[in-house]
Design an enzyme around this catalytic site. Structure first.
Site, PDB file in Angstrom:
ATOM      1  N   ALA A  20       1.286  -0.922  -0.111  1.00 38.66           N
ATOM      2  CA  ALA A  20      -0.054   0.459  -0.564  1.00 38.66           C
ATOM      3  C   ALA A  20       0.778   0.990  -0.172  1.00 38.66           C
ATOM      4  CB  ALA A  20      -0.234  -0.122   1.935  1.00 38.66           C
ATOM      5  N   ALA A  21       1.752   1.075   0.406  1.00 39.79           N
ATOM      6  CA  ALA A  21       2.590   2.603   0.543  1.00 39.79           C
ATOM      7  C   ALA A  21       3.213   3.149  -0.605  1.00 39.79           C
ATOM      8  CB  ALA A  21       4.185   2.112   1.558  1.00 39.79           C
ATOM      9  N   PRO A  22       2.830   4.254  -0.340  1.00 40.44           N
ATOM     10  CA  PRO A  22       2.401   5.943   0.067  1.00 40.44           C
ATOM     11  C   PRO A  22       1.866   5.777   0.713  1.00 40.44           C
ATOM     12  CG  PRO A  22       2.665   6.174  -1.645  1.00 40.44           C
ATOM     13  CD  PRO A  22       3.072   4.738  -2.091  1.00 40.44           C
ATOM     14  N   GLY A  23       0.059   5.181   0.027  1.00 41.42           N
ATOM     15  CA  GLY A  23      -0.835   5.044   0.194  1.00 41.42           C
ATOM     16  C   GLY A  23      -2.077   5.088  -1.555  1.00 41.42           C
ATOM     17  N   GLY A  24      -1.628   5.687  -2.436  1.00 45.54           N
ATOM     18  CA  GLY A  24      -2.426   6.307  -3.070  1.00 45.54           C
ATOM     19  C   GLY A  24      -3.714   5.229  -3.535  1.00 45.54           C
ATOM     20  N   LYS A  25      -3.546   4.071  -3.597  1.00 44.69           N
ATOM     21  CA  LYS A  25      -4.618   3.246  -4.667  1.00 44.69           C
ATOM     22  C   LYS A  25      -5.170   2.998  -3.049  1.00 44.69           C
ATOM     23  CE  LYS A  25      -2.854   1.247  -8.176  1.00 44.69           C
ATOM     24  NZ  LYS A  25      -1.842   2.130  -8.323  1.00 44.69           N
ATOM     25  N   ARG A  30       7.873   2.556   4.970  1.00 46.43           N
ATOM     26  CA  ARG A  30       7.503   2.687   4.178  1.00 46.43           C
ATOM     27  C   ARG A  30       6.129   2.807   4.914  1.00 46.43           C
ATOM     28  NH1 ARG A  30       8.245   2.309  -1.671  1.00 46.43           N
ATOM     29  NH2 ARG A  30       6.032   1.919  -1.375  1.00 46.43           N
ATOM     30  N   ASP A  76      -1.294  -4.156  -5.804  1.00 49.50           N
ATOM     31  CA  ASP A  76      -0.209  -3.235  -6.983  1.00 49.50           C
ATOM     32  C   ASP A  76       1.620  -3.066  -6.539  1.00 49.50           C
ATOM     33  OD1 ASP A  76       0.485  -0.838  -8.202  1.00 49.50           O
ATOM     34  OD2 ASP A  76       0.650   0.252  -6.826  1.00 49.50           O
ATOM     35  N   CYS A  99       3.253  -0.371 -12.673  1.00 51.18           N
ATOM     36  CA  CYS A  99       4.132   0.813 -13.118  1.00 51.18           C
ATOM     37  C   CYS A  99       5.245   0.861 -14.130  1.00 51.18           C
ATOM     38  CB  CYS A  99       4.641   1.818 -12.201  1.00 51.18           C
ATOM     39  SG  CYS A  99       5.778   1.757 -11.184  1.00 51.18           S
TER      40      CYS A  99
END
Length: 427
Positions: A110-115, A137, A178, A228
């Site tokens: 999850a870091a840094p938390g966007g999704k 992180r 992710d 990505c």
């Protein structure tokens, strides 16, 4: 074009064929696009536009994402948790996944938390597990969860295998992976080493994560797999690997700027020559095998807390008072942050609480609007403001909570506001 990534460009030439020249032109000539995502847990898009003031260009792949080259650390609206800076391509994945987000959600990387924070916007309750296997992180992850006011989140530092050993098989109805990848989509602005060995190594690690992660999802649950990078070995090949474990791919809308995957028509690819962003890959899959597991609830003691005219139901978990939510037992997990803290050590309200309250609750707590002085507040300055009442108040910008101040009288009959903005957040 970077001379240090010969393998990368040769890989993209083979991947894209006659479209390769368009890719190179975009790689060399397009600017680096930045975007903000409005936090719709706190504010509507239209309200934000009026408050932000500067015209915003819409991101076609996400309804609450807008191109903007703002410096967030200096913006009080950012500190108030009204938006999150997120690369425009990356915002597309959860936006497409939104109809499949349930109430037991795990973002495994999850870091840094966007999704994770984006997924929280589509949840009406339940519990959001935000995990990262690297402890360093998790600090930024926890801060972003707190700033955006996500009160039903647990931040953990574990692996998918740890979750299995803790008894979470079949527990989650939503899984976001992710995956750590070779980073082909960020080579324009980061010095990313790229080779056949690196791509193969990343693909192997992704499959290893998937081996455990797929077992955490209940039958009928949904997974978002994303990267990505553009490498087939890390994208479509991994999707086929997931499918072999009792999953089917889901045909999500094909939005402008995205295209179907290579030999995986339900997957989505974003390339910089087709979209104003760095690029992304994502696919939604549904689990067709396995079962659903229940889990004992965390031990909680119920209580109430009063701040001004605000009365809150709270829960004591692991010796700390938090806003209550549907939390299962965390036995076996390394929990870094649990929910939203109500108190800051003693009887005073915690900074995190101010960001998790609704607008109505903020007003009941007691507020003082800072307006143009909000910039001074996030710098830690003491403010000379006529406060409507004495004691602890919530400082607001545009009516939205920034943090705490304490109003006290001065010798000349005015009120001084003692700044309680946390020192680690000041600019």
């Amino acid at each position: 074009m970077s001379s240090g990534n010969e393998y990368y460009f040769e890989y993209m030439r083979e991947l894209l064929g006659e479209r390769y020249s368009d890719f190179v032109a975009a790689y060399n000539d397009k600017p680096r696009y930045k975007a903000l995502r409005v936090n719709t847990r706190k504010i509507t898009v239209e309200q934000f536009k009026r408050l932000f003031g500067t015209p915003l260009k819409q991101n076609a792949l996400c309804g609450n994402s807008f191109y903007c080259d703002v410096k967030p650390s200096l913006d009080p609206l950012y500190h108030a948790g009204l938006y999150y800076m997120q690369e425009p391509s990356a915002a597309a994945a959860v936006a497409a996944f939104a109809p499949y987000i349930g109430e037991r959600v795990l973002d495994l990387c999850a870091a840094p938390g966007g999704k994770a924070t984006q997924a929280a916007e589509y949840m009406s309750g339940g519990v959001l597990f935000c995990n990262d296997p690297e402890y360093k992180r998790t600090k930024a992850l926890a801060e972003n969860i707190e700033r955006l006011g996500v009160s039903n989140a647990v931040v953990t530092c574990n692996t998918a295998g740890d979750y299995r050993r803790a008894g979470f098989d079949g527990y989650f109805d939503t899984l976001i992976v992710d995956a750590p990848c070779s980073g082909g989509g960020i080579t324009r602005y980061e010095d990313v080493p790229y080779s056949a060995e690196i791509v193969a190594g990343c693909a192997a690690r992704q499959r290893a994560v998937i081996d455990d992660a797929t077992e955490l999802l209940c039958r009928g649950g949904y997974m978002l797999y994303s990267t990505c990078t553009f490498a087939r070995e890390e994208n479509e090949d991994v999707v086929r690997y997931i499918s072999s474990k009792g999953f089917r791919t889901v045909d999500i809308p094909l939005a402008d700027g995205s295209e179907r995957g290579i030999d995986e028509p339900n997957a989505r690819r974003i390339y910089p020559m087709n979209f104003d962003g760095e690029g992304h890959f994502y696919c939604v899959l549904q689990k067709t095998a396995g079962g659903e597991a229940e889990r004992a609830s965390a031990r909680k003691k119920r209580a109430t807390a009063t701040f001004g005219r605000l009365k809150l139901d709270i829960a004591e978990i692991n010796g700390r008072f938090v806003l209550p939510f549907d939390l299962p037992s965390l036995d076996g997990l390394n929990a870094v942050k649990i929910g939203t803290a109500v108190f800051d050590g003693g009887k005073d309200a915690a900074h995190a609480l101010t960001h998790a309250l609704t607008d109505e609750q903020v007003r009941a707590f007691g507020t003082v609007e800072l307006g143009e002085l909000a910039g001074e507040y996030i710098r830690g300055k003491q403010l000379e403001v006529c406060a409507p009442q004495r004691g602890m108040l919530i400082a607001t910008v545009g009516g939205h909570a920034l943090g705490l101040v304490k109003s006290a009288p001065t010798g000349d009959g005015t009120s001084a506001l003692k700044n309680h903005y946390p020192k680690y957040l000041r600019v």
